[in-house]
Every structure is written in C-alpha cells, then in structure tokens.
Design an enzyme around this catalytic site. Structure first.
Site, PDB file in Angstrom:
ATOM      1  N   LEU A 101       0.851  -1.194   0.000  1.00  0.00           N
ATOM      2  CA  LEU A 101       0.000   0.000   0.000  1.00  0.00           C
ATOM      3  C   LEU A 101       0.891   1.249   0.000  1.00  0.00           C
ATOM      4  CD1 LEU A 101      -2.724  -0.986   2.652  1.00  0.00           C
ATOM      5  CD2 LEU A 101      -2.693  -1.418   0.189  1.00  0.00           C
ATOM      6  N   GLY A 120       0.932   3.609  -2.904  1.00  0.00           N
ATOM      7  CA  GLY A 120       0.876   4.258  -4.212  1.00  0.00           C
ATOM      8  C   GLY A 120       2.206   4.824  -4.658  1.00  0.00           C
ATOM      9  N   LYS A 163      12.522  12.211  -1.370  1.00  0.00           N
ATOM     10  CA  LYS A 163      12.924  13.088  -0.264  1.00  0.00           C
ATOM     11  C   LYS A 163      14.013  12.436   0.591  1.00  0.00           C
ATOM     12  CE  LYS A 163      10.723  15.237  -2.311  1.00  0.00           C
ATOM     13  NZ  LYS A 163       9.820  15.090  -3.446  1.00  0.00           N
ATOM     14  N   GLY A 176      11.387  20.504 -14.615  1.00  0.00           N
ATOM     15  CA  GLY A 176      10.235  20.659 -13.723  1.00  0.00           C
ATOM     16  C   GLY A 176      10.584  20.105 -12.340  1.00  0.00           C
ATOM     17  N   ILE A 212      10.472  17.001 -11.050  1.00  0.00           N
ATOM     18  CA  ILE A 212      11.284  15.781 -10.948  1.00  0.00           C
ATOM     19  C   ILE A 212      12.698  16.039 -11.461  1.00  0.00           C
ATOM     20  CG2 ILE A 212      11.547  13.412 -11.844  1.00  0.00           C
ATOM     21  CD1 ILE A 212       8.500  13.144 -11.652  1.00  0.00           C
ATOM     22  N   ALA A 215       0.405  14.980  -3.671  1.00  0.00           N
ATOM     23  CA  ALA A 215      -0.105  13.984  -2.735  1.00  0.00           C
ATOM     24  C   ALA A 215      -1.122  14.579  -1.759  1.00  0.00           C
ATOM     25  CB  ALA A 215       1.065  13.383  -1.960  1.00  0.00           C
ATOM     26  N   HIS A 251      12.371  34.798  17.331  1.00  0.00           N
ATOM     27  CA  HIS A 251      13.637  35.269  16.750  1.00  0.00           C
ATOM     28  C   HIS A 251      14.779  34.425  17.273  1.00  0.00           C
ATOM     29  CE1 HIS A 251      16.534  38.069  15.082  1.00  0.00           C
ATOM     30  NE2 HIS A 251      17.166  38.074  16.240  1.00  0.00           N
TER      31      HIS A 251
HETATM   32  P1  FAD Z   1      -1.007   7.237  -6.822  1.00  0.00           P
HETATM   33  O1  FAD Z   1      -0.172   7.578  -5.684  1.00  0.00           O
HETATM   34  O2  FAD Z   1      -0.545   7.405  -8.193  1.00  0.00           O
HETATM   35  O3  FAD Z   1      -1.618   5.812  -6.559  1.00  0.00           O
HETATM   36  C1  FAD Z   1      -2.422   5.161  -7.472  1.00  0.00           C
HETATM   37  C2  FAD Z   1      -2.483   3.688  -7.115  1.00  0.00           C
HETATM   38  O4  FAD Z   1      -3.476   3.078  -7.918  1.00  0.00           O
HETATM   39  C3  FAD Z   1      -1.191   2.916  -7.380  1.00  0.00           C
HETATM   40  O5  FAD Z   1      -0.775   2.270  -6.207  1.00  0.00           O
HETATM   41  C4  FAD Z   1      -1.567   1.903  -8.459  1.00  0.00           C
HETATM   42  O6  FAD Z   1      -0.921   0.653  -8.282  1.00  0.00           O
HETATM   43  C5  FAD Z   1      -3.066   1.776  -8.255  1.00  0.00           C
HETATM   44  N1  FAD Z   1      -3.817   1.389  -9.457  1.00  0.00           N
HETATM   45  C6  FAD Z   1      -3.850   2.041 -10.648  1.00  0.00           C
HETATM   46  N2  FAD Z   1      -4.714   1.405 -11.484  1.00  0.00           N
HETATM   47  C7  FAD Z   1      -5.229   0.361 -10.789  1.00  0.00           C
HETATM   48  C8  FAD Z   1      -6.189  -0.640 -11.103  1.00  0.00           C
HETATM   49  N3  FAD Z   1      -6.817  -0.692 -12.263  1.00  0.00           N
HETATM   50  N4  FAD Z   1      -6.462  -1.573 -10.159  1.00  0.00           N
HETATM   51  C9  FAD Z   1      -5.861  -1.547  -8.950  1.00  0.00           C
HETATM   52  N5  FAD Z   1      -4.962  -0.608  -8.612  1.00  0.00           N
HETATM   53  C10 FAD Z   1      -4.659   0.335  -9.514  1.00  0.00           C
HETATM   54  N6  FAD Z   1       3.728  14.947  -4.526  1.00  0.00           N
HETATM   55  C11 FAD Z   1       3.835  15.713  -3.426  1.00  0.00           C
HETATM   56  O7  FAD Z   1       2.827  16.246  -2.956  1.00  0.00           O
HETATM   57  N7  FAD Z   1       5.042  15.905  -2.812  1.00  0.00           N
HETATM   58  C12 FAD Z   1       6.176  15.350  -3.289  1.00  0.00           C
HETATM   59  O8  FAD Z   1       7.248  15.542  -2.721  1.00  0.00           O
HETATM   60  C13 FAD Z   1       6.099  14.557  -4.452  1.00  0.00           C
HETATM   61  N8  FAD Z   1       7.205  13.971  -4.957  1.00  0.00           N
HETATM   62  C14 FAD Z   1       7.091  13.167  -6.069  1.00  0.00           C
HETATM   63  C15 FAD Z   1       8.249  12.584  -6.569  1.00  0.00           C
HETATM   64  C16 FAD Z   1       8.179  11.766  -7.692  1.00  0.00           C
HETATM   65  C17 FAD Z   1       9.433  11.146  -8.233  1.00  0.00           C
HETATM   66  C18 FAD Z   1       6.908  11.507  -8.293  1.00  0.00           C
HETATM   67  C19 FAD Z   1       6.806  10.597  -9.479  1.00  0.00           C
HETATM   68  C20 FAD Z   1       5.754  12.086  -7.797  1.00  0.00           C
HETATM   69  C21 FAD Z   1       5.840  12.934  -6.682  1.00  0.00           C
HETATM   70  N9  FAD Z   1       4.717  13.555  -6.151  1.00  0.00           N
HETATM   71  C22 FAD Z   1       4.823  14.360  -5.056  1.00  0.00           C
HETATM   72  C23 FAD Z   1       3.375  13.356  -6.726  1.00  0.00           C
HETATM   73  C24 FAD Z   1       2.587  12.319  -5.901  1.00  0.00           C
HETATM   74  O9  FAD Z   1       3.312  11.115  -5.890  1.00  0.00           O
HETATM   75  C25 FAD Z   1       1.213  12.115  -6.517  1.00  0.00           C
HETATM   76  O10 FAD Z   1       0.550  13.352  -6.624  1.00  0.00           O
HETATM   77  C26 FAD Z   1       0.387  11.185  -5.641  1.00  0.00           C
HETATM   78  O11 FAD Z   1       1.014   9.938  -5.488  1.00  0.00           O
HETATM   79  C27 FAD Z   1      -1.004  10.979  -6.252  1.00  0.00           C
HETATM   80  O12 FAD Z   1      -1.733  10.169  -5.407  1.00  0.00           O
HETATM   81  P2  FAD Z   1      -2.976   9.314  -5.909  1.00  0.00           P
HETATM   82  O13 FAD Z   1      -3.578   8.742  -4.665  1.00  0.00           O
HETATM   83  O14 FAD Z   1      -3.820  10.125  -6.799  1.00  0.00           O
HETATM   84  O15 FAD Z   1      -2.396   8.142  -6.807  1.00  0.00           O
HETATM   85  P1  NAD Z   2       6.607  18.858 -14.595  1.00  0.00           P
HETATM   86  O1  NAD Z   2       5.366  19.196 -15.303  1.00  0.00           O
HETATM   87  O2  NAD Z   2       6.843  19.395 -13.238  1.00  0.00           O
HETATM   88  O3  NAD Z   2       7.865  19.327 -15.464  1.00  0.00           O
HETATM   89  C1  NAD Z   2       8.067  18.856 -16.764  1.00  0.00           C
HETATM   90  C2  NAD Z   2       8.980  19.837 -17.471  1.00  0.00           C
HETATM   91  O4  NAD Z   2       9.388  19.241 -18.695  1.00  0.00           O
HETATM   92  C3  NAD Z   2       8.295  21.151 -17.820  1.00  0.00           C
HETATM   93  O5  NAD Z   2       9.101  22.218 -17.408  1.00  0.00           O
HETATM   94  C4  NAD Z   2       8.142  21.081 -19.341  1.00  0.00           C
HETATM   95  O6  NAD Z   2       8.221  22.349 -19.955  1.00  0.00           O
HETATM   96  C5  NAD Z   2       9.327  20.224 -19.705  1.00  0.00           C
HETATM   97  N1  NAD Z   2       9.184  19.492 -20.966  1.00  0.00           N
HETATM   98  C6  NAD Z   2       8.071  18.918 -21.492  1.00  0.00           C
HETATM   99  N2  NAD Z   2       8.374  18.286 -22.661  1.00  0.00           N
HETATM  100  C7  NAD Z   2       9.696  18.465 -22.855  1.00  0.00           C
HETATM  101  C8  NAD Z   2      10.610  18.029 -23.854  1.00  0.00           C
HETATM  102  N3  NAD Z   2      10.198  17.271 -24.871  1.00  0.00           N
HETATM  103  N4  NAD Z   2      11.895  18.395 -23.762  1.00  0.00           N
HETATM  104  C9  NAD Z   2      12.327  19.164 -22.714  1.00  0.00           C
HETATM  105  N5  NAD Z   2      11.512  19.586 -21.715  1.00  0.00           N
HETATM  106  C10 NAD Z   2      10.221  19.230 -21.789  1.00  0.00           C
HETATM  107  O7  NAD Z   2       6.681  17.267 -14.623  1.00  0.00           O
HETATM  108  P2  NAD Z   2       7.620  16.243 -13.849  1.00  0.00           P
HETATM  109  O8  NAD Z   2       8.840  16.910 -13.371  1.00  0.00           O
HETATM  110  O9  NAD Z   2       7.704  15.056 -14.726  1.00  0.00           O
HETATM  111  O10 NAD Z   2       6.724  15.885 -12.594  1.00  0.00           O
HETATM  112  C11 NAD Z   2       5.400  15.376 -12.793  1.00  0.00           C
HETATM  113  C12 NAD Z   2       4.486  15.814 -11.698  1.00  0.00           C
HETATM  114  O11 NAD Z   2       4.754  15.072 -10.513  1.00  0.00           O
HETATM  115  C13 NAD Z   2       4.661  17.273 -11.276  1.00  0.00           C
HETATM  116  O12 NAD Z   2       3.973  18.157 -12.109  1.00  0.00           O
HETATM  117  C14 NAD Z   2       4.099  17.258  -9.890  1.00  0.00           C
HETATM  118  O13 NAD Z   2       2.697  17.359  -9.969  1.00  0.00           O
HETATM  119  C15 NAD Z   2       4.492  15.880  -9.386  1.00  0.00           C
HETATM  120  N6  NAD Z   2       5.706  15.983  -8.547  1.00  0.00           N
HETATM  121  C16 NAD Z   2       5.661  16.744  -7.417  1.00  0.00           C
HETATM  122  C17 NAD Z   2       6.780  16.876  -6.621  1.00  0.00           C
HETATM  123  C18 NAD Z   2       6.695  17.719  -5.390  1.00  0.00           C
HETATM  124  O14 NAD Z   2       5.579  18.024  -4.970  1.00  0.00           O
HETATM  125  N7  NAD Z   2       7.803  18.094  -4.778  1.00  0.00           N
HETATM  126  C19 NAD Z   2       7.953  16.235  -6.970  1.00  0.00           C
HETATM  127  C20 NAD Z   2       7.979  15.467  -8.114  1.00  0.00           C
HETATM  128  C21 NAD Z   2       6.838  15.343  -8.899  1.00  0.00           C
END
Ligand code: FAD
Ligand code: NAD
Length: 471
Positions: free
Chosen positions: A41, A43, A54, A184, A186, A321, A445
């Site tokens: 569990l 996601g 992080k 962006g 990531i 999230a 402060h």
């Molecule tokens: P998810 O977390 O995407 O979960 C979806 C779940 O659904 C998965 O476990 C999957 O297995 C399951 N699922 C999908 N289809 C099916 C199906 N048909 N049947 C059964 N199960 C299924 N957000 C932040 O706020 N802070 C951060 O620091 C941050 N860092 C990130 C770093 C990275 C590298 C990435 C990729 C994302 C990051 N995010 C961050 C974004 C965050 O992870 C997502 O916004 C969040 O996980 C979305 O939650 P969710 O519950 O919508 O779905």
């Molecule tokens: P993003 O949307 O943050 O950034 C993608 C970047 O790629 C943009 O700046 C866009 O202009 C650029 N881009 C798009 N196509 C391109 C190309 N062909 N060549 C060069 N640059 C290109 O997307 P991400 O970094 O993949 O992250 C996905 C999502 O995951 C985020 O939007 C965010 O919602 C979530 N996320 C959140 C956190 C956090 O909260 N700290 C961390 C990681 C991911």
C-alpha cells in the site's frame, strides 16, 4: 468467489488519495474495501515518488552541507559513497511507512485486495491479477488510480540507460554524465540528488525557464545556485533524438545555438505525468474523461456516474499527494452524507530542491495573466538574521496582497526549509487574514518564519529589518 453483499465503498488505488479515502470512509462507519494491484500500500507517493525522492534529497543535503562546512572552518574528507547502503536506507524508510499504512488499514477493518480492478458496470468491480478473479458489488466506488510518467515517442528507445523517475530513484549507479530532460519538479529534484552524488548533470528544458508555474523571482536563487553546480541548464532546447551507443547515449539537442550531439551515460526523462484513466472499463459506466485523459468531477468529487467518485492525480492538476489526500477525505464524507466539497483557496506546492521553492494561493504571474491588481510585499533573506546564521541568505519571502483590503491572497518562498514555512501562508489565506494580522503575530527570533512577518510588515511600510523609503 463473488460477494453478493455490496460494499458501501470500494476504493481503487491505495496511494495517498485512495488510502486516505478508505480510512475516512471506515472511520465514518462505512463498510470499506481498498484495491491495489501493487502488493504494497502507499501508491506512487510512498513507493516511487515523494518519500524515496525526499530520502535521497536528504542524503544529497548531507553531502552538500559537508562540502559547504569549509566556509565555517570545518573540513570533511570527500565522502565515500556506498550506493548499496544508501539504497537499503531508502528502502527501510519506505518499508516502515508501508507497514504503518498496512497496520492502519487492518486496525480500521478495511478489506484490502491485491488485484487489478476494472468496472464491469456502475455497481460491480471485476478483480484480476494476483488474487483469484472475482467480482465485488458496491454502492459507491472511489477511483484513485493516480498517474504514470510520460515518455515522448522520440525518446522511447529500448535501452536500460534511459530512465523515468522510478528508474532514477532506484539509483542503478552514479553515472558520470546524466542528461535530465525536463526542468520541472522531478528534473530539478532528482538532478539535485545526482549532482550531489558526483554526477555531471545537464538539464534541457523546452521552455525558456525552470519550474513554469512558480514565479520567476522565486526560481531565480535556485537557478543561480544550480547553474554553478550543474554542468549546464539549457532552455528552449529539445531532445530531437536519442541513440544507444556502446560508449553512451548520444542525444541530439536542438536549441537556440543550433543542433549538437552530446554523449551521456544515462538519461532521465521527466517531462510530466499522464492520468491512469484507461483500461478501467469506464466505458461500461457514465464516467466522463476529458481530452487530456483526466476523469471529470465536480467539487464533491462526483463523476457523471452517481455511484462513482474520483480523486487525486487521475482527476487533474495539481498532481500532488496532499491534494489527493484532501480530495479523498472529501469524497468519503460526501458518500457518508456529510456536507463537504473540495474548494481549497490555497493548495501548497513545494519543490524540494536546495534551496526549496514553495508557494500557495495566487501567484504574481497568475494575477498578471488575469489582469487582477495586486500588491507585492517582499522580504529578501539577505536581511534575515537566521538566514545569515545558516549561511543561506539567497532566499526570498513574498506575499501577494489585495491592495484595497490588505487580504493575503498568495505566499511564495524560496530558501532552505521553504516547504516547512509555507503552511503559515496556507493558514493565513484559508483564514482570510490581512497582512496586518500576519505582521501583528509575534514570530520567534531568530527564525526563518520571521521573514513571513517582515514581508507582511513591508506591506504596511513598517519592516524593522528592511528600509523602504516613503513614496
Ligand atoms: P497514486 O499515488 O498514483 O496511486 C495510485 C495507485 O493506484 C497505485 O498504487 C496503483 O498501483 C493503483 N492502481 C492504478 N490502477 C489500478 C487498477 N486498475 N487496479 C488496482 N490498482 C490500480 N507529490 C507531493 O505532494 N510531494 C512530493 O514531494 C512529491 N514527490 C514526487 C516525486 C516523484 C518522483 C513523483 C513521481 C511524484 C511525486 N509527487 C509528489 C506526486 C505524488 O506522488 C502524486 O501526486 C500522488 O502519489 C497521487 O496520489 P494518488 O492517490 O492520486 O495516486
Ligand atoms: P513537470 O510538469 O513538473 O515538469 C516537466 C517539465 O518538462 C516542464 O518544465 C516542461 O516544460 C518540460 N518538458 C516537457 N516536454 C519536454 C521536452 N520534450 N523536452 C524538454 N523539456 C520538456 O513534470 P515532472 O517533473 O515530470 O513531474 C510530474 C508531476 O509530478 C509534477 O507536475 C508534480 O505534480 C508531481 N511531482 C511533485 C513533486 C513535489 O511536490 N515536490 C515532486 C515530483 C513530482
């Protein structure tokens, strides 16, 4: 074995949206099931997103802090990196949190199914995959299937050296040269990790700036620092082609200076994420999907099918999230008959780079784009005693304020710990505070939180540590 007694609620997807929805539903006395195809569990956020990234950023910060300790007369030797131990440590962090979520599900008597779920119709879910095939009837379902990385066709070549965020988080090795496609969230967070571990990082961004969506003055200190640390940050640049060669991945980069081929040991593609709204059998229901693939919902998280709700990444931006969690709780409350809707005035965003960038509510750019007149109240961290003691004065705190009422509409912060500071801004906006309220609240402060109070004081022209001549 099919059940005949319908669940009050079945949640599909156990990410931060799905498990929060299931827990809230169970707490409200509803008979609840949670289905995820992943055996663990949590996601994306817990397993391959927020938490592992992080944890790695923490390791990166240890390294850069040790490097920068030189300025304080403290000399550490060059760190010796044990990547295997680092991977194990990240896995331990993730594992403990997964166990916590699993325990919480059990304690609440949420039935957990490990299976892939598809809709047979608007009241029946079909489970397949690791569990024996079966059908589960429901009164309400909450779709929380999240999102996945997008890899543009031009970058899809069969080679393990091309990674998405999941691949990069696994830390297969510390490459000498890494190409990061996308400046962006990531790209900048994981670029920061690999840079600290010793990789030469090149970022290519299609647009003319990093982190579009954040105000440029907040991004500037990060850009300046990373420009010094990374090998290159190239704007208005596209990767036209990737070619796998024995000696590396040859990337054809097309930018303002023309087209050139560069060689990299690995490539991280981080150009955005797409919603998981396909192959779910939604065509057997009235659920509507937008042209971008997001499930359409109203403010109560209802889809066009009365028995089905949807939350989190699968319903659209911001894909964060905490937004997913909040929406999950709203959906459960609405199903239980409680008055609830998702109408947050301020969803905070945090980029966990070094320095961090955080903002909430109205941004300066969004105000400009919509023609809304706003006042800015800025406090530079060069004037913060706490920032000076940390040796990190490059930050900035600003408030976006309604010029007539003084009401705080937005807050933006760049600096170390910005992600921890932004919640005060969220509270101020949600409580309808005016700048004077923030200015009149005594902040301890010396802390970085004082920069929020002093930014509010600059709005009234009374900041102690910032002189603004009377106009
Ligand atoms: P998810 O977390 O995407 O979960 C979806 C779940 O659904 C998965 O476990 C999957 O297995 C399951 N699922 C999908 N289809 C099916 C199906 N048909 N049947 C059964 N199960 C299924 N957000 C932040 O706020 N802070 C951060 O620091 C941050 N860092 C990130 C770093 C990275 C590298 C990435 C990729 C994302 C990051 N995010 C961050 C974004 C965050 O992870 C997502 O916004 C969040 O996980 C979305 O939650 P969710 O519950 O919508 O779905
Ligand atoms: P993003 O949307 O943050 O950034 C993608 C970047 O790629 C943009 O700046 C866009 O202009 C650029 N881009 C798009 N196509 C391109 C190309 N062909 N060549 C060069 N640059 C290109 O997307 P991400 O970094 O993949 O992250 C996905 C999502 O995951 C985020 O939007 C965010 O919602 C979530 N996320 C959140 C956190 C956090 O909260 N700290 C961390 C990681 C991911």
């Amino acid at each position: 074995m099919n059940q005949t007694n319908p669940y009050d609620v079945i949640v599909i997807g156990a990410g931060p949206g799905g498990y929060a929805a299931a827990f809230r539903a169970a707490d409200l006395g509803l008979r609840t099931a949670l289905v995820d195809e992943d055996p663990r569990l949590g996601g994306v956020c817990l397993l391959r997103g927020c938490i592992p990234s992080k944890a790695l950023l923490h390791a990166a910060r240890l390294i850069t802090d040790a490097e920068e300790a030189r300025a304080w007369g403290i000399h550490f030797e060059k760190p010796r990196l044990d990547t295997e131990a680092l991977r194990r440590q990240v896995e331990t962090v993730v594992g403990k949190l997964v166990q916590g979520v699993q325990t919480l599900a059990r304690s609440r008597k949420v039935d957990v199914f490990q299976a892939r779920a598809t809709f047979k119709n608007a009241t029946t879910l079909a489970l397949s995959g690791s569990e024996a095939p079966r059908e589960l009837p429901f009164n309400h379902a909450i779709l929380a299937t999240g999102s996945r990385p997008v890899i543009p066709r031009s970058l899809q070549i069969e080679d393990p050296r091309i990674m998405d965020s999941t691949g990069a988080l696994n830390l297969p090795d510390v490459p000498r040269r890494l190409l990061v496609v996308g400046g962006g969230y990531i790209g900048m967070e994981l670029g920061t990790v690999y840079d600290a571990l010793g990789t030469e990082v090149t970022v290519v961004e299609a647009l003319p700036r990093l982190l579009t969506g954040a105000d440029p003055d907040l991004v500037r200190p990060l850009h300046q620092r990373m420009q010094r640390r990374f090998k290159a940050i190239r704007f208005d640049t596209l990767v036209e082609r990737l070619e796998a060669r024995k000696e590396g991945i040859a990337a054809t980069l097309k930018g303002p200076e023309g087209t050139a081929v560069d060689l990299f040991d690995r490539v991280l593609v981080a150009v955005g994420r797409a919603p998981n709204s396909g192959n779910l059998g939604l065509e057997q229901t009235n659920v509507k999907i937008s042209s971008h693939g997001f499930v359409e919902v109203d403010r109560q998280m209802r889809t066009a099918e009365p028995s089905i709700f949807a939350i989190g990444d699968v319903v659209g931006e911001p894909m964060l999230a905490h937004k997913a969690t909040h929406q999950g709780r709203v959906a459960a409350d609405v199903i239980a008959g409680n008055p609830a809707s998702f109408d947050a005035a301020a969803v905070p965003a945090v980029v966990f780079t070094d320095p961090e960038i955080a903002w909430c509510g109205l941004t300066e750019e969004a105000a400009k784009a919509s023609g809304q007149a706003v006042a800015k109240a800025k406090f530079p961290w060069g004037a913060s005693g706490r920032a000076a003691t940390l040796g990190r004065t490059e930050g900035l705190t600003k408030l976006i304020v309604d010029p007539d009422s003084g009401r705080v509409l937005g807050v933006g912060i760049c600096g170390v710990g910005a992600g921890e500071l932004i919640s005060e801004g969220v509270l101020a906006i949600e409580m309808g505070a005016v700048a004077e309220d923030v200015a009149a609240s005594i902040h301890p402060h010396p802390t970085l939180s004082e920069t929020i109070m002093e930014a509010a004081e600059t709005f009234t022209g009374q900041a102690t540590h910032f002189f603004s001549p009377k106009r």
